[in-house]
Design an enzyme around this catalytic site. Structure first.
Site, PDB file in Angstrom:
ATOM      1  N   GLU A  32      30.511  68.449  30.541  1.00  0.00           N
ATOM      2  CA  GLU A  32      29.743  67.200  30.419  1.00  0.00           C
ATOM      3  C   GLU A  32      30.686  66.009  30.373  1.00  0.00           C
ATOM      4  OE1 GLU A  32      26.628  67.231  27.496  1.00  0.00           O
ATOM      5  OE2 GLU A  32      26.309  69.354  27.752  1.00  0.00           O
ATOM      6  N   PHE A  33      30.926  65.373  31.486  1.00  0.00           N
ATOM      7  CA  PHE A  33      30.490  65.662  32.840  1.00  0.00           C
ATOM      8  C   PHE A  33      31.662  65.360  33.758  1.00  0.00           C
ATOM      9  CE2 PHE A  33      26.457  64.441  30.783  1.00  0.00           C
ATOM     10  CZ  PHE A  33      25.662  65.526  31.119  1.00  0.00           C
TER      11      PHE A  33
END
Ligand SMILES: *[C@@H]1O[C@H](CO)[C@@H](O)[C@H](O)[C@H]1NC(C)=O
Ligand SMILES: *[C@@H]1O[C@H](CO)[C@@H](O)[C@H](O)[C@H]1NC(C)=O
Ligand SMILES: *[C@@H]1O[C@H](CO)[C@@H](O)[C@H](O)[C@H]1NC(C)=O
Ligand SMILES: *[C@@H]1O[C@H](CO)[C@@H](O)[C@H](O)[C@H]1NC(C)=O
Ligand SMILES: *[C@@H]1O[C@H](CO)[C@@H](O)[C@H](O)[C@H]1NC(C)=O
Length: 376
Positions: free
Chosen positions: A143-144
């Protein structure tokens, strides 16, 4: 924004059901998954496995220099216990481990994925962990990726990971390990940095499926208005579950590789005016819970203890509750049922929950499981 009445709900369900029979592929088996956070107070043995097909251990993280997973003996015992417990439940479910998570240092993945040498070390170590500890597969929750270059590296990582999985399966004459990824709710990024898109070709070729995280659309970073943080629809923006899921399919990801995420937690706000309590009403801060977050079980307790009013918005498709200046947006059995039927109608592979231990008496998990199989 009309308040929920039961006839509206039935109307929506019936409307959706027209398209239900068209697209679900017989070849890909349904995914009813959930993540089990390692900090859960309830053990994996307590999971009602009749409601799920796959449970993810959340999370593991590789060493930030060698990119190997350094698993201590005590951790190895916990992980073997996790896989053995789930494989011996009645019915048994598959066990995967998830790598990363929302609190992980994403720069570790960016560095690892940027060179063939570090990718190889990392991939080798994931396979070793999976086989040594009895997992059926693994999941990357990065993420991310921050920019197009990191998306390209992710694409190559998936190519090489799949190649290693197939080679290992062939060499050992075993079923290939599963490979999945937890991804942003939509194929293109609309928040959290600049514009970039996930690698569709690589996902289709290499992953068993993606877990689209269709939640956290609103939260403590914007305390000016209440929000349905996992709304199926949003008349005013593209930040919605329906937009995200259709964006994946429109971009060319096979529907049977897409799994819809559902939250088993709510987001809370402090209302500016206790008499203005719909989705998008003015707020002045977060409400109950650490950082304005309550698990579904905590929401139910809060509502009962405080005699909160529970409502359903059938434009957004979300539950919410309010009492005094407290306001909570969340998914309950009613909204989850509609969302699961939506995912089914779209021909998706299934759904998953963050997180399995946040449900209350399996209320939402059971409703979702029934909704997937129920033919109308
Ligand atoms: C790696 O992790 C260690 C321990 O947490 C930390 O001190 C170090 O700064 C990290 N190194 C990098 C390159 O991020
Ligand atoms: C896993 O750990 C629990 C709690 O310590 C224990 O009761 C159970 O027997 C263990 N299960 C396996 C399969 O080792
Ligand atoms: C990982 O690398 C080691 C050392 O090269 C090798 O012996 C082992 O077979 C590899 N494991 C897998 C699963 O490929
Ligand atoms: C939503 O997305 C569509 C297509 O991707 C775009 O044309 C439209 O302008 C977007 N709407 C908003 C409100 O961002
Ligand atoms: C909640 O409602 C019940 C019945 O209407 C009432 O007896 C009780 O005192 C109320 N509790 C609170 C905290 O307002």
């Amino acid at each position: 924004m009309a308040p929920f009445v039961r006839s509206d709900y039935l109307f929506i369900v019936v409307t959706l059901s027209f398209s239900v029979s068209c697209c679900f592929p017989a070849s890909a088996s349904t995914v009813k998954a959930a993540y089990w956070p390692s900090w859960s107070s309830s053990p994996p043995s307590a999971i009602d496995t009749s409601l799920f097909t796959h449970i993810y251990y959340a999370f593991l993280m590789p060493n930030n220099v060698t990119y190997n997973f350094e698993i201590s003996n005590s951790k190895a015992l916990i992980l073997s216990n996790f896989t053995t417990t789930l494989h011996h439940k009645e019915p048994p479910v598959k066990a995967l481990f998830s790598i990363g998570g929302g609190d992980a240092d994403s720069s570790v993945f960016a560095r690892m994925a940027s060179s063939p040498v570090t990718r190889k070390a990392y991939i080798n170590s994931t396979l070793e962990v999976a086989r040594n500890l009895g997992f059926d597969g693994m999941d990357l929750d990065w993420e991310f990726p921050e920019d197009p270059k990191q998306m390209l590296d992710l694409s190559v990582l998936f190519d090489e990971w799949r190649e290693a999985i197939e080679a290992e399966a062939k060499a050992t004459n075993r079923a290939p390990l599963l490979l999945t990824a937890a991804v942003y709710y939509s194929v293109d990024f609309l928040q959290f940095g600049g514009r970039r898109s996930y690698p569709v070709r690589s996902i289709n070729q290499n992953l068993d499926w993606i877990n689209a995280m269709c939640y956290d659309f609103h939260g403590s970073w914007d305390t000016s208005k209440t929000g349905a943080h996992a709304a199926l629809y949003d008349p005013n923006s593209n930040i919605s579950t329906s937009y995200g899921l259709t964006s994946w399919v429109k971009a060319g990801v096979y529907p049977e590789k897409v799994v819809m995420g559902l939250p088993l937690y709510g987001k809370t706000w402090k209302l500016k005016d206790p008499n203005q309590h719909t989705i998008g009403s003015d707020a002045v801060g977060v409400g109950p819970g650490k950082d304005g977050v309550l698990t579904f079980a905590q929401v139910e307790k809060f509502n009962t203890r405080n005699n909160a009013t529970v409502a359903h918005d059938m434009v957004y498709v979300s539950a919410y509750s309010f009492v005094g200046t407290s306001w909570i947006g969340y998914d309950d059995a009613t909204s989850a049922t509609i969302k699961v039927k939506y995912a089914y109608a779209l021909g998706l592979r299934g759904y998953f929950f963050w997180a399995v231990s946040y449900d209350s008496e399996w209320e939402v998990s059971s409703a979702a499981s029934r909704a997937w199989t129920q033919k109308e």
